[in-house]
Design a protein around this motif. Sequence first.
Motif, PDB file in Angstrom:
ATOM      1  N   UNK A 356     -35.071   7.745  17.226  1.00  0.00           N
ATOM      2  CA  UNK A 356     -35.960   7.026  15.894  1.00  0.00           C
ATOM      3  C   UNK A 356     -34.738   6.822  14.891  1.00  0.00           C
ATOM      4  N   UNK A 357     -35.173   5.763  14.185  1.00  0.00           N
ATOM      5  CA  UNK A 357     -34.222   5.198  13.082  1.00  0.00           C
ATOM      6  C   UNK A 357     -33.078   4.380  13.684  1.00  0.00           C
ATOM      7  N   UNK A 358     -33.044   4.187  15.206  1.00  0.00           N
ATOM      8  CA  UNK A 358     -31.659   3.397  15.608  1.00  0.00           C
ATOM      9  C   UNK A 358     -32.059   1.824  15.538  1.00  0.00           C
ATOM     10  N   UNK A 359     -33.418   1.700  15.199  1.00  0.00           N
ATOM     11  CA  UNK A 359     -33.629  -0.025  15.006  1.00  0.00           C
ATOM     12  C   UNK A 359     -34.571  -0.482  16.307  1.00  0.00           C
ATOM     13  N   UNK A 360     -35.227   0.326  17.252  1.00  0.00           N
ATOM     14  CA  UNK A 360     -35.988  -0.340  18.045  1.00  0.00           C
ATOM     15  C   UNK A 360     -37.354  -1.035  17.506  1.00  0.00           C
ATOM     16  N   UNK A 361     -37.837  -0.649  16.729  1.00  0.00           N
ATOM     17  CA  UNK A 361     -38.830  -1.283  15.944  1.00  0.00           C
ATOM     18  C   UNK A 361     -38.573  -2.367  15.293  1.00  0.00           C
ATOM     19  N   UNK A 362     -37.333  -2.044  14.462  1.00  0.00           N
ATOM     20  CA  UNK A 362     -36.844  -3.393  13.819  1.00  0.00           C
ATOM     21  C   UNK A 362     -36.594  -4.473  14.668  1.00  0.00           C
ATOM     22  N   UNK A 363     -36.139  -4.182  15.777  1.00  0.00           N
ATOM     23  CA  UNK A 363     -35.804  -5.349  16.790  1.00  0.00           C
ATOM     24  C   UNK A 363     -36.938  -5.874  17.347  1.00  0.00           C
ATOM     25  N   UNK A 364     -37.858  -5.069  17.576  1.00  0.00           N
ATOM     26  CA  UNK A 364     -39.293  -5.780  18.189  1.00  0.00           C
ATOM     27  C   UNK A 364     -40.151  -6.443  17.006  1.00  0.00           C
ATOM     28  N   UNK A 462     -51.179 -13.983  26.107  1.00  0.00           N
ATOM     29  CA  UNK A 462     -49.862 -14.090  25.583  1.00  0.00           C
ATOM     30  C   UNK A 462     -49.079 -14.311  26.905  1.00  0.00           C
ATOM     31  N   UNK A 463     -47.758 -14.790  27.035  1.00  0.00           N
ATOM     32  CA  UNK A 463     -46.857 -14.747  28.368  1.00  0.00           C
ATOM     33  C   UNK A 463     -45.572 -13.648  27.774  1.00  0.00           C
ATOM     34  N   UNK A 464     -45.700 -13.089  26.979  1.00  0.00           N
ATOM     35  CA  UNK A 464     -44.646 -12.253  26.116  1.00  0.00           C
ATOM     36  C   UNK A 464     -45.315 -10.978  25.407  1.00  0.00           C
ATOM     37  N   UNK A 465     -45.246  -9.809  26.090  1.00  0.00           N
ATOM     38  CA  UNK A 465     -45.857  -8.720  25.418  1.00  0.00           C
ATOM     39  C   UNK A 465     -44.923  -7.845  24.682  1.00  0.00           C
ATOM     40  N   UNK A 466     -45.007  -7.601  23.476  1.00  0.00           N
ATOM     41  CA  UNK A 466     -44.165  -6.611  22.601  1.00  0.00           C
ATOM     42  C   UNK A 466     -44.986  -5.536  22.193  1.00  0.00           C
ATOM     43  N   UNK A 467     -44.666  -4.416  23.051  1.00  0.00           N
ATOM     44  CA  UNK A 467     -45.466  -3.128  22.683  1.00  0.00           C
ATOM     45  C   UNK A 467     -44.755  -2.067  22.081  1.00  0.00           C
ATOM     46  N   UNK A 468     -45.124  -1.789  20.976  1.00  0.00           N
ATOM     47  CA  UNK A 468     -44.344  -0.782  20.330  1.00  0.00           C
ATOM     48  C   UNK A 468     -45.204   0.539  20.279  1.00  0.00           C
ATOM     49  N   UNK A 469     -45.121   1.596  21.222  1.00  0.00           N
ATOM     50  CA  UNK A 469     -45.675   2.883  21.302  1.00  0.00           C
ATOM     51  C   UNK A 469     -47.330   2.441  21.112  1.00  0.00           C
ATOM     52  N   UNK A 470     -47.558   1.850  22.386  1.00  0.00           N
ATOM     53  CA  UNK A 470     -48.981   1.537  22.315  1.00  0.00           C
ATOM     54  C   UNK A 470     -50.093   2.648  23.016  1.00  0.00           C
ATOM     55  N   UNK A 492     -44.088 -11.380  30.803  1.00  0.00           N
ATOM     56  CA  UNK A 492     -42.896 -10.754  30.558  1.00  0.00           C
ATOM     57  C   UNK A 492     -43.252  -9.491  29.651  1.00  0.00           C
ATOM     58  N   UNK A 493     -43.014  -8.159  29.694  1.00  0.00           N
ATOM     59  CA  UNK A 493     -43.109  -7.014  28.917  1.00  0.00           C
ATOM     60  C   UNK A 493     -41.897  -6.375  28.411  1.00  0.00           C
ATOM     61  N   UNK A 494     -41.931  -6.144  26.920  1.00  0.00           N
ATOM     62  CA  UNK A 494     -40.793  -5.410  26.274  1.00  0.00           C
ATOM     63  C   UNK A 494     -41.668  -4.325  25.604  1.00  0.00           C
ATOM     64  N   UNK A 495     -41.183  -3.318  26.086  1.00  0.00           N
ATOM     65  CA  UNK A 495     -41.959  -1.736  25.761  1.00  0.00           C
ATOM     66  C   UNK A 495     -41.102  -0.616  25.149  1.00  0.00           C
ATOM     67  N   UNK A 496     -41.601  -0.267  23.771  1.00  0.00           N
ATOM     68  CA  UNK A 496     -41.019   0.907  23.419  1.00  0.00           C
ATOM     69  C   UNK A 496     -42.008   1.958  23.430  1.00  0.00           C
ATOM     70  N   UNK A 497     -41.774   3.026  24.146  1.00  0.00           N
ATOM     71  CA  UNK A 497     -42.714   4.215  24.084  1.00  0.00           C
ATOM     72  C   UNK A 497     -41.928   5.671  24.667  1.00  0.00           C
TER      73      UNK A 497
END
Length: 656
Positions: A356-364, A462-470, A492-497
């Motif tokens: 947490x706080x490293x920037x994952x959500x900020x990047x997404x 969509x053709x690109x999914x950006x999922x932040x803690x879904x 394409x999927x980019x997933x934070x979880x």
Amino acid sequence: MIVLKNVSLLRGVKPVLDQASATIHPGEKVGLIGRNGAGKSSLFSLLAGRLHPDAGDVEIPPSWLQPGGMAEVAQNMPETDEPATEFVLQGDGRLMAARQALLEAEASGDGHAMAEAHAALAEAGHFDAPARAQALLLGLGFQLAQTTAPVNSFSGGWRMRLQLARALMCPARLLLLDEPTNHLDLDALVWLEGWLQRYEGTLIIISHDREFLDAITRVTLHLEDGKLTRYTGGYTAFEAMRAERLTQHQAAFEKQQERIAHLQKFIDRFKAKATKARQAQSRVKALERMEKLAPVLTASDFEFEFPAPASLPNPMLVMKDLACGYPQEGDAPLTIVRGVNRSVLPAQRIGILGANGQGKSTLVKTLAHMLQPVGGTVTEGKGLSIGYFAQQELDVLRPDEGPLAHMIRLAKQVSPQAREQELRDFLGRFRFTGDMVMQPVGQFSGGEKARLVLALVVWQRPNLLLLDEPTNHLDLTTREALSIALNEFEGTVMLVSHDRALLREVCDEFWLVTRGGVSTFDGDLDDYQRWLQEQAREVALAARAARDAEKASATQATDGTNAAGNRKDDRKAAAQARQRLAEQAKPLKAELKKVDDRLAQATREQAELTEALGSPSLSGAERAEQGKRLKALGDEIETLESRWLELTDAIEQLSV
């Protein structure tokens, strides 16, 4: 032990438990599972004494009901300026009672009572209690500097971690945990797993994280249709045993149906014949005596899919020297992640790791256009269509509008030709049927809101999914449906979880966001957990080495063994070293000042918005917009706090 005998419980007119029975033995670690809305939290309230059964008996050992005998995570957000460590210490009811007894004894001058109070303090572990509280905080992701910070300086997610630490501080016989992992990142989740595995009391835990349940629980209690069924083993064992039980039950039901049909055929054929009347009457009595088996009526599984994308740009995204962060009025932007040079290609499955706080959500958020880049560029492929799922979207759905109103508004932007019946049918696939499509979203559970956000994402094709803690608010069935849908998705999927099962099932490569940059993580989730442990060991060794060096330096100065010339050389070398450290610390201190200034500004804005939301003159749209801004500020404050701690730690290390 805990014994429930034929317990019935109503919430309003809805039956939560219907003559349910179960037994939980001391020291057992139990996973309580069931669909969202099945009544798991109501059962917790029953065990904690906040609710009482409408029928039946609940037996709990009296000592477990005494202060300190039972612990659970309080759901209310604390508002206090107490230091974090002291707030956590107050979770130990036995220690607090001993403290209070000592104060009363000292006030009355009762020497005997003072001696007893001191003995009680020693028995409660008074002397090492602050160290134990800080160990809990550090394990849950707090930095050392945060352990003395006031509670009301933390954002909502961190305050829930404080409540969790406070519950763990209590030496309880019974520990009730309701979704404890929702506000944890992966490293804190792994630490909590280890702590709960060592816990010696009775644990009942509600969780929708399959791997978390398998790692901790050895008994599974399934709540369905008001009944409790006990299974031996974790969640994976439960799935296998329940499938077998359902198969056997269905086979028995089908066999009985064949028997009933045979008897009924005989009765219908011969009931009018005098020679067969007695036999026919015998069959009628046999049919009446037969205990009817019910068919297997499990709730239908939830399924959905992402439609095939209209196009697949190649590449989808190209990041060149990308820097992500937050703008600051009258000052340079605050940068959280910098120097990102990466491409995103069709059909990639990328898991984004980092504390947490490293920037994952900020990047997404930057890739999803929720934030503007503070440096560098993001080039999008022609025809790129982004589907973005963020935690804050759950809070900014318009609470006074229903799912259908949300779909109509979205359809006007994406597919204006859509008919209302088509939108209703689409919502039905996400379990929004009948009058529910008109029900205000503000009345929905977290899981229902999450399903609505999923529906909105799917409709956009969509053709690109950006999922932040879904998955935070999704039950296990819906999580599995999401996993299947993501695996069948052609884009394409980019997933934070922090859901390891979802990461394992969906992602085939990982990016690591740490120390202000983004790199490829060469390994799987097991390797990542080992890497986290190695990082923790390195930090501990570095701290120990610094302390040892400081002690050695002090000893050397006391002994005075160095020659005068050596002392002069040492002073010169030390001055040069301090100069180098000062140069290294200068940009960190400059960034720290920016973070301080922006944190103060954001906190003021948050307070002003909170006060403005109380105005009755606000329209629904204005209230929703201000709520969205308030949530964005909360997220930014949480990121700023984490960055502030990183910078202060780094500066302190340079000052050692």
